[in-house]
Scaffold this motif. Structure first.
Motif, PDB file in Angstrom:
ATOM      1  N   SER A  32      45.073 -84.077-107.824  1.00  0.00           N
ATOM      2  CA  SER A  32      45.213 -82.870-107.016  1.00  0.00           C
ATOM      3  C   SER A  32      46.081 -81.860-107.749  1.00  0.00           C
ATOM      4  CB  SER A  32      45.854 -83.196-105.673  1.00  0.00           C
ATOM      5  OG  SER A  32      44.994 -83.984-104.909  1.00  0.00           O
ATOM      6  N   LEU A  33      45.756 -80.602-107.548  1.00  0.00           N
ATOM      7  CA  LEU A  33      46.530 -79.525-108.151  1.00  0.00           C
ATOM      8  C   LEU A  33      47.291 -78.793-107.057  1.00  0.00           C
ATOM      9  CD1 LEU A  33      43.772 -78.159-110.548  1.00  0.00           C
ATOM     10  CD2 LEU A  33      45.739 -79.555-111.164  1.00  0.00           C
ATOM     11  N   PRO A  34      48.432 -78.193-107.413  1.00  0.00           N
ATOM     12  CA  PRO A  34      49.140 -77.399-106.409  1.00  0.00           C
ATOM     13  C   PRO A  34      48.325 -76.145-106.091  1.00  0.00           C
ATOM     14  CG  PRO A  34      50.190 -77.208-108.556  1.00  0.00           C
ATOM     15  CD  PRO A  34      49.094 -78.225-108.697  1.00  0.00           C
ATOM     16  N   ASN A  35      48.942 -75.088-105.686  1.00  0.00           N
ATOM     17  CA  ASN A  35      48.244 -73.867-105.281  1.00  0.00           C
ATOM     18  C   ASN A  35      47.373 -73.264-106.372  1.00  0.00           C
ATOM     19  OD1 ASN A  35      49.484 -74.092-102.802  1.00  0.00           O
ATOM     20  ND2 ASN A  35      51.225 -72.854-103.429  1.00  0.00           N
ATOM     21  N   ASP A  40      49.343 -74.266-118.843  1.00  0.00           N
ATOM     22  CA  ASP A  40      49.984 -75.331-119.616  1.00  0.00           C
ATOM     23  C   ASP A  40      49.911 -76.692-118.940  1.00  0.00           C
ATOM     24  OD1 ASP A  40      50.697 -73.519-121.605  1.00  0.00           O
ATOM     25  OD2 ASP A  40      52.581 -73.007-120.601  1.00  0.00           O
ATOM     26  N   SER A  41      49.347 -76.732-117.739  1.00  0.00           N
ATOM     27  CA  SER A  41      49.226 -77.990-117.004  1.00  0.00           C
ATOM     28  C   SER A  41      48.016 -78.776-117.516  1.00  0.00           C
ATOM     29  CB  SER A  41      49.081 -77.704-115.515  1.00  0.00           C
ATOM     30  OG  SER A  41      48.942 -78.908-114.802  1.00  0.00           O
ATOM     31  N   GLN A 137      42.427 -79.387-119.795  1.00  0.00           N
ATOM     32  CA  GLN A 137      43.249 -78.195-119.612  1.00  0.00           C
ATOM     33  C   GLN A 137      42.316 -76.990-119.522  1.00  0.00           C
ATOM     34  OE1 GLN A 137      45.830 -77.626-122.975  1.00  0.00           O
ATOM     35  NE2 GLN A 137      47.146 -76.186-121.899  1.00  0.00           N
ATOM     36  N   HIS A 138      42.618 -76.047-118.654  1.00  0.00           N
ATOM     37  CA  HIS A 138      41.753 -74.862-118.578  1.00  0.00           C
ATOM     38  C   HIS A 138      42.110 -73.885-119.694  1.00  0.00           C
ATOM     39  CE1 HIS A 138      43.955 -71.295-117.094  1.00  0.00           C
ATOM     40  NE2 HIS A 138      44.707 -72.121-116.401  1.00  0.00           N
TER      41      HIS A 138
END
Length: 166
Positions: A32-35, A40-41, A137-138
């Motif tokens: 899950s990703l935050p908002n 860099d995530s 990574q995007h």
């Protein structure tokens, strides 16, 4: 009342069997990703090679909602082998129809996309026993801008899936 409970239990059991039986899936995990998804995530997925004999399809899975404002998606995906070898790819996926409607499967504003990574044209075989690590990574940029999108909105979960080829 008892008859009603039996019906409910049977309905729940049927739904569980229908949605949980996936004979092809060997590995299927979501993060899950935050908002938003910061540039860099990096989403990381570690798994053991199922075997070195059979062929597999590898997928990047993505759940996004109406806050996703792009028609495509660029990802940097790296596959790290147990011996230290690494293969890095920059991939582009179509995420919306020309009308702007988001592609993917889903009845609400959340769409699920199963994006090919390896195995589509050429079967993927795990050549080494041991633990593999995949990172995602995007690499999105807005039109006309040099710097990448700092916080990509609309992506709620990123996953990785390994399926045995039939």
């Amino acid at each position: 009342m008892q008859k009603r409970n039996k019906g409910l239990i049977l309905a729940c059991a049927f739904c569980f069997l229908c949605f949980s039986c996936d004979s092809k899936a060997v590995y299927d995990v979501y993060n899950s990703l935050p908002n938003n998804w910061h540039k860099d995530s990096v989403a990381s997925f570690k798994f053991k090679a199922p075997d070195t004999i059979n062929n597999y399809n590898l997928y990047v899975n993505l759940r996004n909602n109406d806050d996703y404002k792009f028609s495509n998606l660029y990802l940097i995906v790296e596959l790290n082998y147990p011996n230290g070898k690494a293969v890095r790819d920059t991939l582009e996926y179509k995420m919306a129809a020309p009308s702007g409607e988001l592609l993917g499967v889903g009845f609400s504003d959340v769409k699920e996309n199963k994006l090919w990574y390896r195995g589509y044209n050429e079967p993927f075989k795990f050549t080494e026993e041991g633990e593999y690590n995949v990172t995602v990574q995007h690499a999105m940029r807005s039109n006309g801008k040099v710097n990448g999108v700092l916080d990509l909105e609309g992506v709620t979960e990123i996953g990785f899936r390994v399926e045995r080829m039939q």
